[in-house]
Design a protein around this motif. Structure first.
Motif, mmCIF file in Angstrom:
data_model
loop_
_atom_site.group_PDB
_atom_site.id
_atom_site.type_symbol
_atom_site.label_atom_id
_atom_site.label_comp_id
_atom_site.label_asym_id
_atom_site.label_seq_id
_atom_site.Cartn_x
_atom_site.Cartn_y
_atom_site.Cartn_z
ATOM 1 N N UNK A 54 7.992 -32.164 0.290
ATOM 2 C CA UNK A 54 8.262 -30.468 -0.136
ATOM 3 C C UNK A 54 9.382 -30.473 0.744
ATOM 4 N N UNK A 55 10.425 -29.975 0.082
ATOM 5 C CA UNK A 55 11.543 -29.495 0.718
ATOM 6 C C UNK A 55 11.836 -28.744 2.130
ATOM 7 N N UNK A 56 12.674 -28.785 2.847
ATOM 8 C CA UNK A 56 13.154 -27.838 3.958
ATOM 9 C C UNK A 56 13.125 -26.568 3.616
ATOM 10 N N UNK A 57 14.092 -26.232 2.494
ATOM 11 C CA UNK A 57 14.093 -24.890 2.082
ATOM 12 C C UNK A 57 12.977 -24.282 1.621
ATOM 13 N N UNK A 58 12.070 -24.706 1.322
ATOM 14 C CA UNK A 58 10.772 -24.315 0.442
ATOM 15 C C UNK A 58 9.880 -24.024 1.874
ATOM 16 N N UNK A 59 10.044 -24.859 2.921
ATOM 17 C CA UNK A 59 9.245 -24.507 4.305
ATOM 18 C C UNK A 59 9.853 -23.368 5.121
ATOM 19 N N UNK A 60 11.218 -23.060 4.787
ATOM 20 C CA UNK A 60 12.134 -22.052 5.214
ATOM 21 C C UNK A 60 11.629 -20.637 4.527
ATOM 22 N N UNK A 61 11.437 -20.949 3.473
ATOM 23 C CA UNK A 61 11.351 -19.882 2.576
ATOM 24 C C UNK A 61 9.773 -19.190 2.716
ATOM 25 N N UNK A 62 8.780 -20.136 3.021
ATOM 26 C CA UNK A 62 7.408 -19.795 3.246
ATOM 27 C C UNK A 62 7.403 -19.170 4.720
ATOM 28 N N UNK A 63 7.990 -20.026 5.433
ATOM 29 C CA UNK A 63 8.136 -19.286 7.047
ATOM 30 C C UNK A 63 8.728 -17.800 6.986
ATOM 31 N N UNK A 64 10.044 -17.767 6.346
ATOM 32 C CA UNK A 64 10.560 -16.419 6.562
ATOM 33 C C UNK A 64 9.599 -15.429 5.819
ATOM 34 N N UNK A 65 9.006 -15.675 4.653
ATOM 35 C CA UNK A 65 8.095 -14.544 4.292
ATOM 36 C C UNK A 65 6.857 -14.289 5.024
ATOM 37 N N UNK A 66 6.571 -15.356 5.780
ATOM 38 C CA UNK A 66 5.393 -14.808 6.603
ATOM 39 C C UNK A 66 5.861 -14.161 8.022
ATOM 40 N N UNK A 67 7.160 -14.511 8.425
ATOM 41 C CA UNK A 67 7.680 -13.874 9.403
ATOM 42 C C UNK A 67 7.929 -12.166 9.090
ATOM 43 N N UNK A 68 8.356 -11.995 7.753
ATOM 44 C CA UNK A 68 8.579 -10.468 7.338
ATOM 45 C C UNK A 68 7.107 -10.013 7.352
ATOM 46 N N UNK A 69 6.239 -10.674 6.996
ATOM 47 C CA UNK A 69 4.816 -10.342 7.002
ATOM 48 C C UNK A 69 4.345 -9.801 8.321
ATOM 49 N N UNK A 70 4.711 -10.559 9.212
ATOM 50 C CA UNK A 70 4.183 -10.385 10.751
ATOM 51 C C UNK A 70 4.923 -9.180 11.126
ATOM 52 N N UNK A 71 6.208 -8.910 10.925
ATOM 53 C CA UNK A 71 6.936 -7.584 11.121
ATOM 54 C C UNK A 71 6.224 -6.469 10.455
ATOM 55 N N UNK A 72 5.983 -6.600 9.081
ATOM 56 C CA UNK A 72 5.339 -5.587 8.216
ATOM 57 C C UNK A 72 4.214 -5.163 8.777
ATOM 58 N N UNK A 73 3.456 -5.980 9.683
ATOM 59 C CA UNK A 73 2.366 -5.319 10.311
ATOM 60 C C UNK A 73 2.590 -3.885 11.382
ATOM 61 N N UNK A 74 3.798 -3.866 11.778
ATOM 62 C CA UNK A 74 4.082 -2.954 12.623
ATOM 63 C C UNK A 74 4.909 -1.790 11.814
ATOM 64 N N UNK A 75 5.281 -2.146 10.471
ATOM 65 C CA UNK A 75 6.106 -1.068 9.748
ATOM 66 C C UNK A 75 5.218 -0.284 8.885
ATOM 67 N N UNK A 76 5.178 0.691 8.886
ATOM 68 C CA UNK A 76 4.382 1.394 7.713
ATOM 69 C C UNK A 76 4.747 1.241 6.499
ATOM 70 N N UNK A 77 4.139 0.851 5.426
ATOM 71 C CA UNK A 77 4.377 0.735 3.921
ATOM 72 C C UNK A 77 4.949 -0.544 3.649
ATOM 73 N N UNK A 78 4.886 -1.418 4.420
ATOM 74 C CA UNK A 78 5.306 -2.874 4.265
ATOM 75 C C UNK A 78 4.045 -3.589 4.589
ATOM 76 N N UNK A 79 3.422 -4.191 3.263
ATOM 77 C CA UNK A 79 2.170 -4.862 3.352
ATOM 78 C C UNK A 79 2.048 -6.224 4.051
ATOM 79 N N UNK A 80 2.053 -6.355 5.343
ATOM 80 C CA UNK A 80 2.184 -7.364 6.326
ATOM 81 C C UNK A 80 1.323 -8.428 5.884
ATOM 82 N N UNK A 81 -0.091 -8.086 5.935
ATOM 83 C CA UNK A 81 -1.097 -9.126 5.632
ATOM 84 C C UNK A 81 -0.934 -9.932 4.356
#
Length: 160
Positions: free
Chosen positions: A1-28
């Motif tokens: 698995x490439x590093x960019x794929x890990x980075x993309x998955x990690x960024x999406x999850x980080x956005x999800x963690x931030x989305x927990x605090x932002x109304x309207x963003x489906x964090x989980x």
């Protein structure tokens, strides 16, 4: 698995963690999408096991949050700064005391913000209790489930 794929998955999850605090963003669901993306690219038994486990955890989390009282942000004094510091506290606590440290870190972030804003221990404690009654419990439950999934993913990436 490439590093960019890990980075993309990690960024999406980080956005999800931030989305927990932002109304309207489906964090989980962003956290789940990151795990789905990773498991589709990795295709190992561990990846599929993590996908199934994270799906179960996030669905149970969804039901648990539905059972809690609705979030009442107006009138309690919840600010973006408070939400940001609560999130930072939860992340720091999560890594200092794996998994369970997110709870005192979250509450500590709220208390620290209120202590600076109000200037004393008594008013800060009263405000922290009011915030936790109004929105804190549902946000904390959702954040804890998302952190649990992200922590398991980090462990799977390092271990596998």
């Amino acid at each position: 698995m490439g590093a960019w794929q890990l980075l993309l998955a990690g960024l999406v999850m980080l956005l999800g963690l931030l989305g927990v605090f932002l109304p309207g963003v489906p964090g989980r669901w962003l956290v789940w999408a990151g795990v789905l993306w990773w498991s589709m690219q990795d295709k190992s038994g561990l990846a599929w096991f993590l996908l199934v486990g994270s799906t179960a955890v996030l669905l149970i989390d969804q039901v648990a949050v539905w059972q809690l009282p609705p979030r009442r942000m107006r009138g309690v004094g919840v600010t973006r700064r408070m939400a940001a510091w609560a999130g930072v506290g939860a992340l720091i606590g999560f890594f200092l005391l794996p998994v369970v440290g997110a709870i005192p870190g979250f509450i500590g972030g709220i208390y620290g913000t209120e202590r600076v804003r109000l200037g004393g221990h008594g008013p800060a404690m009263a405000s922290t209790r009011a915030v936790m009654r109004a929105i804190g419990t549902s946000v904390l439950v959702e954040l804890f489930a998302c952190l649990l999934v992200v922590g398991a993913w980090v462990g799977a990436v390092i271990w596998g």
